[in-house]
Design an enzyme around this catalytic site. Structure first.
Site, PDB file in Angstrom:
ATOM      1  N   ARG A   1       0.859  -1.180   0.000  1.00 45.13           N
ATOM      2  CA  ARG A   1       0.000   0.000   0.000  1.00 45.13           C
ATOM      3  C   ARG A   1       0.896   1.231   0.000  1.00 45.13           C
ATOM      4  NH1 ARG A   1      -3.281  -3.025  -1.410  1.00 45.13           N
ATOM      5  NH2 ARG A   1      -5.373  -3.452  -0.572  1.00 45.13           N
TER       6      ARG A   1
ATOM      7  N   GLU B   1      -3.278   7.662  -4.436  1.00 43.86           N
ATOM      8  CA  GLU B   1      -3.399   6.782  -5.598  1.00 43.86           C
ATOM      9  C   GLU B   1      -4.734   7.062  -6.285  1.00 43.86           C
ATOM     10  OE1 GLU B   1      -2.120   2.214  -6.421  1.00 43.86           O
ATOM     11  OE2 GLU B   1      -3.557   2.528  -4.803  1.00 43.86           O
TER      12      GLU B   1
ATOM     13  N   HIS C   1      -0.894   0.053 -10.405  1.00 49.30           N
ATOM     14  CA  HIS C   1      -1.551  -0.934  -9.539  1.00 49.30           C
ATOM     15  C   HIS C   1      -1.868  -2.209 -10.333  1.00 49.30           C
ATOM     16  CE1 HIS C   1      -3.779  -1.045  -5.486  1.00 49.30           C
ATOM     17  NE2 HIS C   1      -3.643  -2.284  -5.910  1.00 49.30           N
TER      18      HIS C   1
END
Length: 335
Positions: free
Chosen positions: A246, A274, A293
């Site tokens: 993360r 993000e 991602h």
């Protein structure tokens, strides 16, 4: 569970056909009664409320609405939640566990592509592929036959931060290679590390002694900026930081400062925030390699998540214990 219990999809509707393509959906429907045209992304929808009243199994995925007390009251027959994705933290509530509802997760299946991505990045970073790709593109030539010093994966030191499912799977994938792998995790003891086949180090020592550091710890209040300014300064010159966990686990301001000096390199599949703002300097730094991602299940990999749920549904049907039941007692520190 009775034969072919009543089930309901609860996830983002557009994802369902990818996670459960026709052949996987057919297998699921052998185990449960489920309507593929009804996918709940809002539990207040009248059709969904009607279905909830008789639902015994929820087949969940990314975008599942929160299972709060009101929703659970509307589903008095609910006995199991089979999650076709990773973490269940985002939609389960304490009431789910208080009612004794079984919860299963495909986190193990989702760990594999992340570990594979990380393995690939470790090997590419060891060869400094990203730098030399850019140099070749710029120069359109290279000194053929020269030995390039300072690169290579023979005894490259790799530090794994976090013995999560992904961290453990990565350690397995690293085993056939001539790399020196170490682990830092406050919840792992020396005996457990020995079973994984890696030395256990304090985080500071791992950072000081690793050429490549890859982060696989969970996102918790305690792990926010786990890799901050102080930790980054411990890393050797030329070291590489890989983050597929993360974005909040890394202090991006501190990382940006180190990258601007050219001292470190980074491979980031996750960021904080993000997505990054379009004007983020990280996009332009030659020693920052960014991907959007992608490490987790994508494309044809998401069907593996659906297959995991089918396997769990078969276990429910036969009365066998769920293979990937979520242990609520360790949920908060699970990645």
């Amino acid at each position: 569970m009775p034969e072919r219990p009543q089930a309901l999809f609860a996830m983002t509707a557009r994802n369902m056909p990818h996670v459960f393509p026709p052949e996987v959906l057919a297998q699921l429907r052998e185990c449960v009664e489920i309507d593929p045209t009804l996918v709940a992304d809002d539990f207040t929808d009248p059709r969904v409320r009607e279905a909830l009243a008789r639902t015994e199994v929820l087949v969940t995925g990314w975008g599942c609405p929160v299972l709060d007390t009101a929703v659970l009251d509307a589903a008095p027959a609910l006995r199991a939640v089979l999650h076709a994705a990773g973490s269940v933290k985002g939609f389960t509530t304490p009431e789910v566990w208080r009612r004794g509802i079984l919860v299963s997760s495909a986190a193990e299946a989702n760990a594999l592509p992340v570990a594979e991505y990380t393995l690939a990045m470790i090997l590419l970073a060891g060869k400094d592929v990203f730098t030399f790709r850019d140099l070749l593109r710029d120069r359109r030539s290279f000194p053929y036959g020269d030995i390039v010093p300072g690169i290579g994966n023979f005894h490259r030191r790799v530090g794994v931060v976090g013995a999560s499912r992904i961290g453990r799977r990565l350690i397995e994938l690293l085993r056939p290679h001539d790399l020196l792998v170490s682990l830092a995790d406050p919840y792992v003891d020396q005996a457990q590390a020995a079973r994984l086949g890696v030395p256990l180090l304090p985080l500071d020592e791992l950072l000081r002694t690793s050429d490549i550091v890859t982060v696989h710890a969970p996102q918790t209040p305690e792990t926010r900026h786990l890799i901050g300014a102080r930790e980054l300064t411990l890393m050797p010159d030329g070291a590489v930081l890989i983050n597929t966990a993360r974005g909040s686990l890394v202090d991006h301001d501190a990382l940006l400062g180190e990258l601007r000096t050219g001292r470190l390199r980074a491979v980031l599949d996750v960021t904080d925030p993000e997505p990054l703002p379009a004007d983020s300097p990280l996009f332009d730094l030659p020693n920052a390699f960014l991907t959007p991602h992608l490490a987790g299940s994508q494309g044809n990999e998401v069907a593996r998540l659906g297959i995991t749920v089918v396997d769990e549904a078969r276990r429910l049907l036969t009365g066998a214990a769920l293979r990937y039941a979520v242990d609520h007692s360790v949920l908060e520190r699970a990645a």
